[in-house]
Scaffold this motif. Structure first.
Motif, PDB file in Angstrom:
ATOM      1  N   LYS A  54       0.874  -1.145  -0.039  1.00  0.00           N
ATOM      2  CA  LYS A  54       0.085  -0.101  -0.084  1.00  0.00           C
ATOM      3  C   LYS A  54       0.817   1.496   0.119  1.00  0.00           C
ATOM      4  O   LYS A  54       0.686   2.277  -0.953  1.00  0.00           O
ATOM      5  CB  LYS A  54      -0.840   0.103   1.188  1.00  0.00           C
ATOM      6  CG  LYS A  54      -1.827  -1.286   1.319  1.00  0.00           C
ATOM      7  CD  LYS A  54      -2.709  -1.208   2.417  1.00  0.00           C
ATOM      8  CE  LYS A  54      -1.965  -1.368   3.795  1.00  0.00           C
ATOM      9  NZ  LYS A  54      -1.237  -2.816   3.942  1.00  0.00           N
ATOM     10  N   SER A  55       1.719   1.173   1.139  1.00  0.00           N
ATOM     11  CA  SER A  55       2.533   2.466   0.966  1.00  0.00           C
ATOM     12  C   SER A  55       3.354   2.662  -0.209  1.00  0.00           C
ATOM     13  O   SER A  55       3.573   3.854  -0.603  1.00  0.00           O
ATOM     14  CB  SER A  55       3.454   2.529   2.217  1.00  0.00           C
ATOM     15  OG  SER A  55       2.505   2.202   3.421  1.00  0.00           O
ATOM     16  N   THR A  56       3.922   1.631  -0.823  1.00  0.00           N
ATOM     17  CA  THR A  56       4.772   1.719  -1.951  1.00  0.00           C
ATOM     18  C   THR A  56       3.881   2.403  -3.265  1.00  0.00           C
ATOM     19  O   THR A  56       4.442   3.042  -3.862  1.00  0.00           O
ATOM     20  CB  THR A  56       5.491   0.323  -2.312  1.00  0.00           C
ATOM     21  OG1 THR A  56       6.059  -0.015  -1.190  1.00  0.00           O
ATOM     22  CG2 THR A  56       6.241   0.231  -3.434  1.00  0.00           C
ATOM     23  N   ALA A  67       5.531   8.082   1.810  1.00  0.00           N
ATOM     24  CA  ALA A  67       5.341   7.113   2.969  1.00  0.00           C
ATOM     25  C   ALA A  67       6.323   6.096   3.223  1.00  0.00           C
ATOM     26  O   ALA A  67       6.912   5.469   2.389  1.00  0.00           O
ATOM     27  CB  ALA A  67       4.025   6.419   2.580  1.00  0.00           C
ATOM     28  N   PRO A  68       6.401   5.818   4.525  1.00  0.00           N
ATOM     29  CA  PRO A  68       7.485   4.760   4.760  1.00  0.00           C
ATOM     30  C   PRO A  68       7.069   3.507   4.537  1.00  0.00           C
ATOM     31  O   PRO A  68       6.036   2.835   4.533  1.00  0.00           O
ATOM     32  CB  PRO A  68       7.528   5.004   6.421  1.00  0.00           C
ATOM     33  CG  PRO A  68       6.926   6.250   6.761  1.00  0.00           C
ATOM     34  CD  PRO A  68       5.880   6.681   5.693  1.00  0.00           C
ATOM     35  N   THR A  69       7.927   2.668   3.897  1.00  0.00           N
ATOM     36  CA  THR A  69       7.585   1.185   3.583  1.00  0.00           C
ATOM     37  C   THR A  69       8.952   0.318   4.214  1.00  0.00           C
ATOM     38  O   THR A  69       9.868   0.838   4.583  1.00  0.00           O
ATOM     39  CB  THR A  69       7.813   1.166   1.894  1.00  0.00           C
ATOM     40  OG1 THR A  69       9.167   1.364   1.766  1.00  0.00           O
ATOM     41  CG2 THR A  69       6.996   2.041   1.210  1.00  0.00           C
ATOM     42  N   CYS A  74       4.298  -2.052   8.937  1.00  0.00           N
ATOM     43  CA  CYS A  74       5.213  -0.690   8.857  1.00  0.00           C
ATOM     44  C   CYS A  74       4.159   0.454   9.285  1.00  0.00           C
ATOM     45  O   CYS A  74       4.345   1.124  10.191  1.00  0.00           O
ATOM     46  CB  CYS A  74       5.760  -0.605   7.500  1.00  0.00           C
ATOM     47  SG  CYS A  74       6.637   1.088   7.164  1.00  0.00           S
ATOM     48  N   THR A  75       2.973   0.519   8.383  1.00  0.00           N
ATOM     49  CA  THR A  75       2.028   1.426   8.640  1.00  0.00           C
ATOM     50  C   THR A  75       1.170   0.998   9.696  1.00  0.00           C
ATOM     51  O   THR A  75       0.287  -0.033   9.606  1.00  0.00           O
ATOM     52  CB  THR A  75       1.212   1.670   7.480  1.00  0.00           C
ATOM     53  OG1 THR A  75       2.245   1.992   6.187  1.00  0.00           O
ATOM     54  CG2 THR A  75       0.225   2.838   7.515  1.00  0.00           C
ATOM     55  N   ARG A  76       1.072   1.546  10.829  1.00  0.00           N
ATOM     56  CA  ARG A  76       0.421   1.183  12.022  1.00  0.00           C
ATOM     57  C   ARG A  76      -0.777   2.170  12.455  1.00  0.00           C
ATOM     58  O   ARG A  76      -1.417   2.010  13.334  1.00  0.00           O
ATOM     59  CB  ARG A  76       1.148   0.846  13.578  1.00  0.00           C
ATOM     60  CG  ARG A  76       2.189  -0.291  13.083  1.00  0.00           C
ATOM     61  CD  ARG A  76       3.075  -0.467  14.287  1.00  0.00           C
ATOM     62  NE  ARG A  76       2.227  -1.114  15.406  1.00  0.00           N
ATOM     63  CZ  ARG A  76       1.878  -2.313  15.389  1.00  0.00           C
ATOM     64  NH1 ARG A  76       2.295  -3.200  14.456  1.00  0.00           N
ATOM     65  NH2 ARG A  76       1.188  -2.586  16.563  1.00  0.00           N
ATOM     66  N   VAL A 140      -4.864   8.809   1.649  1.00  0.00           N
ATOM     67  CA  VAL A 140      -4.859   8.408   2.830  1.00  0.00           C
ATOM     68  C   VAL A 140      -4.095   6.785   3.130  1.00  0.00           C
ATOM     69  O   VAL A 140      -4.800   6.107   2.522  1.00  0.00           O
ATOM     70  CB  VAL A 140      -6.151   8.258   3.682  1.00  0.00           C
ATOM     71  CG1 VAL A 140      -6.018   8.172   5.272  1.00  0.00           C
ATOM     72  CG2 VAL A 140      -6.868   9.578   3.502  1.00  0.00           C
ATOM     73  N   ASP A 141      -3.177   6.754   3.631  1.00  0.00           N
ATOM     74  CA  ASP A 141      -2.417   5.375   3.742  1.00  0.00           C
ATOM     75  C   ASP A 141      -3.103   4.766   5.295  1.00  0.00           C
ATOM     76  O   ASP A 141      -3.126   5.304   5.899  1.00  0.00           O
ATOM     77  CB  ASP A 141      -0.882   5.465   4.144  1.00  0.00           C
ATOM     78  CG  ASP A 141      -0.260   4.311   3.724  1.00  0.00           C
ATOM     79  OD1 ASP A 141      -0.840   3.344   3.257  1.00  0.00           O
ATOM     80  OD2 ASP A 141       1.042   4.197   3.880  1.00  0.00           O
ATOM     81  N   THR A 142      -3.470   3.490   4.925  1.00  0.00           N
ATOM     82  CA  THR A 142      -4.190   2.817   6.165  1.00  0.00           C
ATOM     83  C   THR A 142      -3.284   1.393   6.642  1.00  0.00           C
ATOM     84  O   THR A 142      -2.678   0.907   5.806  1.00  0.00           O
ATOM     85  CB  THR A 142      -5.370   2.268   5.841  1.00  0.00           C
ATOM     86  OG1 THR A 142      -5.450   1.616   4.690  1.00  0.00           O
ATOM     87  CG2 THR A 142      -6.269   3.481   5.458  1.00  0.00           C
TER      88      THR A 142
END
Ligand code: GTP
Ligand code: MG
Length: 491
Positions: A54-56, A67-69, A74-76, A140-142
């Motif tokens: 997702k973040s990538t 976005a950090p990957t 990773c995405t919390r 929005v990253d989830t």
């Protein structure tokens, strides 16, 4: 009513509400929120299972590594990426307070240092970034929907389906690597909220990390296309997604940010005998080994694997062998093959072209809830006007019907059902998309098809054996076709 006319109707209803509640700061704040949302970009959420990419994918849509990957979870925290003049990252805490977040640079891009904050108390993170792609769309990253921690995936659900109010997202890009039960059940929950007017109004499915589908072989994207077509068959039939496309997000990002040193490395690799290079590319470990006799140093080889993946390297070398001569042309070829451009077009057709309507619909349903919860003086009259607007705007009727068709089984034959979805704009709002004509169809052809559609769907609507809901759906379709006829008469 055009998108602009719809938002100005929504704006004047919101202004009336602002005057009505001027004495009540709490409700005024909610109304002000609705007004702001109308002026803000459309909100698209990226969702899917953990490590779906997702973040990538978000980074490749933005064109920068915002976005950090990571290879581990990773995405919390739900993270909003909006356009801003200066990069700022703010943690919004559950108690309403805010804290600045330090941005740190790591190998794969950026990371947010929240170590001095209680991460369980962070409600969401707000990132403002000067990326042009964010000017028209907030993304929005989830956290993964099947996170190892139940609390983390619950955050994603709360974002789409809040206990109160409307969804925070207008549309969703949902990433799948396989069609698991978890994915289907999450998509069904989103659909249920759309049906009750509280959910995001559009869902596009993405077969993600598409380059890995065929084990990184050069025909991987073909396998991914076949897989996407299979998923699309199931998900579109059940109405859970409007479309499904394969995307290799990692490759898309690397292509967009292709460096000269990388291009030179691909040129050098293209000169290696085919059989030798094929052997070296059997695995990432093998390719990175210092004792491999390759004309690129091991450090850069490891970097190529991290940024492009084995598939990306094979593809880049193949393109050069086929005659691609400069880095700009190579970047364009890789981008096109990554599937990201197709996704971008789809986002534009499904969401971008309806942005004003999608946003107006979100804020008016929100306003109706505020008016119901806080009756004062003239609020009853205003509520009637808001509900009338929601009922009268044909674009809203189309959106609601699209949502309903996703959750209820229709008695119409499958071909008719597909035609109806198309006619009400399920595959894009342009007349040729609605009528299923070729892009270059001339005016006469469009007119004839639209008139035929008006007749067909008026007839269908009158069929004595149809239930009320289906008859209504047929009427909406006939009105959509009439809209095209009118539109043609005006130009
Ligand atoms: N080969 C390949 N790897 C990918 C692709 N997209 C992401 N990855 C890799 O998959 C891992 C996870 O990527 P992320 O973008 O962090 O995935 P995510 O879904 O955001 O993960 P969470 O936030 O932890 O749920 C990273 O190691 C990425 O490099 C892709 O298109 N192809
Ligand atoms: Mg992530």
């Amino acid at each position: 009513m055009s998108g602009d006319a719809v938002s100005s109707a929504a704006r004047s209803l919101l202004d009336r509400a602002a005057r009505l509640y001027a004495h009540d700061p709490a409700v005024s704040a909610q109304v002000a929120d609705c007004i702001r949302r109308l002026d803000q970009p459309l909100r698209i959420a990226v969702a899917g299972a953990i490590k779906a990419g997702k973040s990538t994918l978000l980074n490749s849509l933005v064109g920068q590594a915002v976005a950090p990957t990571d290879a581990t979870e990773c995405t919390r925290v739900v993270t909003w990426y909006r356009h801003g003049q200066h990069p700022t990252v703010t943690a919004r805490m559950a108690d309403g307070s805010a804290a600045n977040v330090r941005v740190v640079r790591v190998e794969s891009g950026l990371s947010f240092d929240v170590s001095d904050l209680d991460s369980d108390r962070i409600e969401h993170i707000d990132v403002e970034w000067p990326a042009p792609a964010l000017a028209a769309t907030t993304i929005v990253d989830t956290p993964g929907t099947s996170s190892l921690s139940h609390d983390v995936s619950a955050r994603t659900l709360a974002m789409f389906a809040p206990v109160e109010g409307t969804s925070n997202a207008d549309a969703v890009v949902y990433l799948l690597r396989s069609l698991s039960e978890g994915d289907v059940s999450f998509l069904k929950q989103i659909a249920a909220h759309i049906a009750s007017d509280a959910g995001p109004l559009g869902v596009i499915g993405v077969v993600s990390r598409a380059d890995e589908v065929g084990a990184g072989r050069i025909d991987s994207m073909n396998s991914a296309h076949e897989m996407a077509a299979r998923f699309a068959g199931e998900l579109e039939r059940n109405g859970l997604c409007q479309a499904v496309v394969p995307v290799a997000g990692l490759l898309a990002f690397a292509a967009k940010t292709l460096r000269e040193a990388e291009f030179s490395a691909f040129l050098a690799l293209a000169a290696v005998p085919v059989d030798d290079l094929t052997l070296a590319l059997l695995s990432a470990d093998r390719f990175g080994r210092p004792d491999m006799p390759l004309p690129v140093d091991p450090g850069l080889r490891a970097e190529l694997v991290r940024r492009f993946g084995l598939f990306g390297i094979r593809l880049a070398v193949t393109m050069i062998r086929l005659g691609v001569r400069d880095s700009t042309a190579l970047a364009a070829e890789l981008l096109q093959r990554s599937g990201i451009e197709e996704l971008r077009t789809l986002i534009d057709i499904q969401f971008g072209q309806r942005a004003e309507q999608l946003k107006s619909h979100s804020v008016l349903t929100g306003l109706a809830r505020v008016l119901q919860a806080h009756p004062v003086g003239d609020s009853g009259r205003l509520l009637v006007d808001v509900q009338r607007t929601l009922a009268d705007v044909h674009g809203f009727a189309e959106l609601r019907l699209l949502g309903r068709l996703r959750t209820t089984k229709s008695p119409l034959p499958e071909a008719d059902q597909a035609e109806l979805v198309r006619l009400i704009g399920g595959l894009g709002v342009h007349p040729v998309r609605r009528l299923g004509l070729l892009e270059q169809a001339d005016r006469g052809t469009i007119h004839a098809a639209a008139v035929a559609a008006v007749h067909k769907w008026r007839q269908r609507a009158k069929h004595p054996l149809l239930d009320r809901g289906t008859a209504k759906a047929c009427e909406v379709a006939a009105r959509s076709a009439e809209g095209i006829v009118k539109q043609l008469a005006q130009v």
